[in-house]
Write an enzyme that holds these catalytic residues in place. Structure first.
Site, mmCIF file in Angstrom:
data_model
loop_
_atom_site.group_PDB
_atom_site.id
_atom_site.type_symbol
_atom_site.label_atom_id
_atom_site.label_comp_id
_atom_site.label_asym_id
_atom_site.label_seq_id
_atom_site.Cartn_x
_atom_site.Cartn_y
_atom_site.Cartn_z
ATOM 1 N N ASP A 4 0.874 -1.172 0.000
ATOM 2 C CA ASP A 4 0.000 0.000 0.000
ATOM 3 C C ASP A 4 0.910 1.220 0.000
ATOM 4 O O ASP A 4 1.556 1.542 1.009
ATOM 5 C CB ASP A 4 -0.887 -0.016 1.250
ATOM 6 C CG ASP A 4 -1.798 1.207 1.350
ATOM 7 O OD1 ASP A 4 -1.699 2.092 0.483
ATOM 8 O OD2 ASP A 4 -2.585 1.275 2.314
ATOM 9 N N VAL A 5 0.968 1.913 -1.140
ATOM 10 C CA VAL A 5 1.928 3.010 -1.273
ATOM 11 C C VAL A 5 1.543 4.221 -0.432
ATOM 12 O O VAL A 5 2.357 5.152 -0.279
ATOM 13 C CB VAL A 5 2.079 3.435 -2.752
ATOM 14 C CG1 VAL A 5 2.701 2.320 -3.571
ATOM 15 C CG2 VAL A 5 0.744 3.874 -3.333
ATOM 16 N N ASN A 10 5.351 5.027 -10.194
ATOM 17 C CA ASN A 10 4.097 5.028 -10.945
ATOM 18 C C ASN A 10 2.907 4.509 -10.133
ATOM 19 O O ASN A 10 2.100 3.740 -10.633
ATOM 20 C CB ASN A 10 4.260 4.195 -12.228
ATOM 21 C CG ASN A 10 3.075 4.345 -13.166
ATOM 22 O OD1 ASN A 10 2.418 5.370 -13.186
ATOM 23 N ND2 ASN A 10 2.797 3.304 -13.937
ATOM 24 N N SER A 56 0.907 12.640 -16.212
ATOM 25 C CA SER A 56 -0.062 12.420 -17.278
ATOM 26 C C SER A 56 -0.172 13.677 -18.124
ATOM 27 O O SER A 56 -0.115 14.804 -17.608
ATOM 28 C CB SER A 56 -1.438 12.074 -16.697
ATOM 29 O OG SER A 56 -2.432 12.057 -17.718
ATOM 30 N N TYR A 70 -8.156 13.035 -10.738
ATOM 31 C CA TYR A 70 -7.002 12.402 -11.391
ATOM 32 C C TYR A 70 -6.032 13.453 -11.923
ATOM 33 O O TYR A 70 -4.817 13.375 -11.693
ATOM 34 C CB TYR A 70 -7.482 11.493 -12.524
ATOM 35 C CG TYR A 70 -6.358 10.803 -13.282
ATOM 36 C CD1 TYR A 70 -5.715 9.699 -12.741
ATOM 37 C CD2 TYR A 70 -5.937 11.278 -14.520
ATOM 38 C CE1 TYR A 70 -4.686 9.071 -13.418
ATOM 39 C CE2 TYR A 70 -4.908 10.656 -15.206
ATOM 40 C CZ TYR A 70 -4.287 9.558 -14.661
ATOM 41 O OH TYR A 70 -3.259 8.947 -15.329
ATOM 42 N N VAL A 71 -6.552 14.455 -12.631
ATOM 43 C CA VAL A 71 -5.688 15.478 -13.231
ATOM 44 C C VAL A 71 -4.943 16.253 -12.148
ATOM 45 O O VAL A 71 -3.738 16.528 -12.270
ATOM 46 C CB VAL A 71 -6.521 16.425 -14.118
ATOM 47 C CG1 VAL A 71 -5.651 17.569 -14.642
ATOM 48 C CG2 VAL A 71 -7.141 15.658 -15.280
ATOM 49 N N ALA A 72 -5.631 16.590 -11.068
ATOM 50 C CA ALA A 72 -4.982 17.329 -9.988
ATOM 51 C C ALA A 72 -3.865 16.510 -9.348
ATOM 52 O O ALA A 72 -2.787 17.037 -9.022
ATOM 53 C CB ALA A 72 -6.021 17.722 -8.935
ATOM 54 N N LYS A 104 -2.062 14.176 -10.752
ATOM 55 C CA LYS A 104 -0.927 14.080 -11.659
ATOM 56 C C LYS A 104 -0.221 15.425 -11.821
ATOM 57 O O LYS A 104 0.995 15.486 -12.043
ATOM 58 C CB LYS A 104 -1.390 13.545 -13.018
ATOM 59 C CG LYS A 104 -1.820 12.071 -12.971
ATOM 60 C CD LYS A 104 -0.679 11.168 -12.529
ATOM 61 C CE LYS A 104 -1.056 9.697 -12.565
ATOM 62 N NZ LYS A 104 0.066 8.806 -12.163
#
Length: 660
Positions: A472-473, A499, A554, A567-569, A571
């Protein structure tokens, strides 16, 4: 006495008893005999037939394995053998020929029927009889069917000579006249069906169009347009009947577009393509359809000139009818793809039947056909939809089929005791795909079979490229244990490719409707995860005195993809984190960079939406979908010594869909 017989052997050894009876029958009439064997079994044949006065020759000596393959050369050498026997006092010669060469060499498969027709003519010209030995379990279906057409008689397992109702005289086969075939068989049922000779003004029957689905893996000699051979592996190569290759050059058009046009129409077969489809394929950026159609007209005219053979100006190989373009290659054109597929399937079936030697032969023949990637010289920068559908998918599929077939060949070599060949075949597979696990495993088994524990340990160490750790990262303690375990397995850490990512299971939604718990979970994995992994690994990089950290962000950060705020935030945070870490770690000789891939055809991406394979392709400078392997080159560069002076940067890998 019978002069041209086929023998169909279902077993895995030659029918020696049957052959000895035939030799005895012909010897009683003063005939000599000659046995033409596959090169690898000459000694065995001599041992089986050594008590009978005669001759055994390897197939290569008669020209069956020659390159280029020429039937005329083989027939000349056979005539010479017969002439020598007649000069020595023989009344005639019985020639027994093993037909394994028709599978071993692609050219042999192409000219199999021409050879059989020539042999049949020899029996009418000279006191010679041919006994053609066909291994049914090995030969391809089209070859077996052709052999049945070309032999007037078949030798049964009990020694009876059976008349063959399916025989077609070679003169009809070489004419490629299916109406004549029909007439011959019908007349055989009852002479009353004999057709009146056609007058000089009666038009010749029209040959059916070429279709890939019904294309036999063989070529019949002659006919309209001659005999063509088309090879698609390793690049598109088209050969005319006389063996001369097509020259992909012509006046007045872009010759770079000729191969894609030919290949696309070849695999579209009778379906053909509309002018609009071809414009979309060849000039996807053309906004003016009339301009595109004008270019297509010039290109079609150029391709027609390329395809027209000297002296054959009356034949149009590229037709336009009912609003579609069709490639009208000669009906019995040979194409490598069907034969390659059948050989691979044949090898798998023989392997399952524990017939190792014949399975090896089938896979070896497939290996000789696969000289490189499918249509390797056809650029993949055409229309997104068409290119992905007809070329890219086939290229990847055949590559995987080749890796699988060659790994199975290596396994067959190992199980039959040919350990050097097994190791060499594995090496060939690993040169194409270094991480191909099946070949890695097979090579280890080959070393073990050779009783080389040192090589097993060395190969295992070389291929132990990863240690699987479930972690669990978002948990600091677990990331620390991960780093310690990896460093312990490899003696340190040189590169971190960072990643952690939640992606495939996320639901797209307006930012006002994203659940706060989902937001926290995305940030915990996608942003906190890279931070904790970098914290855990950096001490090991510092211990080396240098290192590389490569964070995977991304390209959606640059495009601001809507309905994807979490997701965008996350990345975008990865890019910002990379810049901060680059500042802090530069003095330690550690570079930190980010890679921002575009929409990539991973398993997760394919499940996100309909039409994922073509999503966004029309916006890229390179007009094809992005594959996972496209990111590898960027990662290798940033991990290499060549990037030692590059840090804090974000490298977009998206085929030119957006520029910084």
């Amino acid at each position: 006495m019978s002069r041209h017989l086929a023998v169909y052997d279902e077993g895995h050894t030659r029918p020696w008893g049957l052959l000895r009876k035939q030799i005895q029958t012909y010897r009683e009439r003063g005939w000599a005999w000659l046995y033409i064997a596959d090169d690898g079994v000459v000694d065995r044949v001599r041992a089986e037939l050594g008590d009978w006065e005669g001759d055994v020759r390897p197939a290569s000596e008669l020209g069956f394995h020659a390159a280029p393959f020429r039937v005329s050369t083989i027939l000349t050498r056979l005539r010479a053998q017969v002439g020598q026997a007649l000069d020595g006092g023989a009344a005639g010669v019985l020639i027994m020929v093993e037909l394994g060469w028709a599978v071993r060499t692609p050219a042999g498969a192409v000219y199999h029927q021409e050879y059989e027709a020539g042999v049949h003519d020899l029996t009418a010209e000279l006191p010679v009889a041919f006994l053609c030995l066909h291994p049914r379990h090995l030969m391809l279906g089209g070859q077996l069917l052709a052999s049945l057409h070309l032999h007037p008689q078949v030798l049964a397992p009990d020694g009876r000579v059976l008349g063959n109702p399916h025989f077609v005289p070679p003169r009809l086969i070489t004419r490629q006249d299916e109406r004549a075939h029909f007439g011959h068989w019908l007349e055989g049922l009852d002479p009353a069906f004999q057709e009146r000779p056609q007058s000089a003004t009666t038009p010749s029957p029209v040959q059916p169009h070429y279709t890939l689905d019904t294309l036999p893996p063989l070529v019949i000699v002659g006919g309209a347009g001659g005999k063509w051979k088309i090879r698609t592996f390793g690049g598109l190569r088209v050969y005319r009947e006389d063996g001369t290759p097509l020259e992909w050059r012509g006046p007045g058009a872009s010759t770079r577009k000729l191969r894609p046009l030919f290949a696309f129409l070849l695999f579209r077969a009778e379906e053909g393509a509309t002018p609009e489809e071809l414009v979309e394929l060849l000039w996807p950026d053309t906004d003016d359809l009339d301009v595109g159609l004008g270019r297509l007209y010039l290109l079609v005219r150029c391709l027609r000139q390329v395809l027209t053979q000297p002296g054959g100006e009356g034949r149009t190989f590229l037709r336009h009818e009912y609003g579609r373009y069709l490639l009208d290659v000669p009906e019995h054109t040979w194409l490598d793809v069907p034969m390659y597929q059948e050989l691979c399937h044949q090898g798998a079936a023989l392997d399952a039947a524990n017939d190792f030697s014949e399975a090896i032969l089938a896979y070896q023949s497939a290996e000789r056909l696969y000289t490189g990637e499918f249509l390797a010289d056809v650029p993949l920068d055409g229309s997104a939809n068409a290119t992905l559908e007809w070329c890219w998918g086939r290229r990847a599929w055949f590559r995987d089929m080749h890796l699988t077939a060659m790994t199975r060949l290596a396994s067959l070599y190992r199980r039959s005791g040919q350990l050097t060949e097994a190791q060499a075949t594995c090496d060939a597979v690993l040169r194409l795909e270094p991480t191909y696990e099946a070949a890695q495993e097979e090579k280890l088994l080959a070393y073990a079979a050779a009783a080389r524990p040192d090589a097993v340990r060395r190969q295992y160490a070389d291929t132990r490229q990863a240690v699987g750790v479930h972690v669990d990262v978002s948990d600091e303690g677990r990331t620390l244990r991960m780093a310690e375990e990896v460093a312990g397995a490899f003696g340190g850490i040189d590169v971190l490719i960072n990643n952690p990512s939640l992606y495939g299971g996320l639901e797209r939604a307006p930012f006002t409707e994203i659940d706060p718990a989902t937001w926290d979970r995305v940030m915990g994995v996608n942003l906190k995860g890279p931070w904790l992994c970098a914290r855990a690994v950096t001490p090991h990089l510092r211990a080396r005195g240098a290192g590389r950290t490569i964070n995977i962000a991304s390209a959606t950060v640059m495009s601001g993809s809507p309905l994807w705020a979490h997701y965008v935030a996350s990345k975008g945070g990865v890019i910002a984190l990379s810049r901060v870490l680059a500042r802090e770690l530069g003095a330690d000789g550690i570079t930190v960079n980010a890679i921002a891939p575009g929409f990539t055809l991973t398993e997760a991406s394919l499940g996100l939406m309909e039409g994922a394979q073509t999503y966004g392709v029309d916006r890229g400078a390179i007009r094809r979908a992005q594959q996972p392997g496209d990111v590898v080159g960027a990662a290798l560069f940033l991990a290499s010594p060549g990037s030692a002076f590059v840090t804090g940067q974000t490298l977009i890998v998206d085929g030119g869909r957006q520029f910084l």
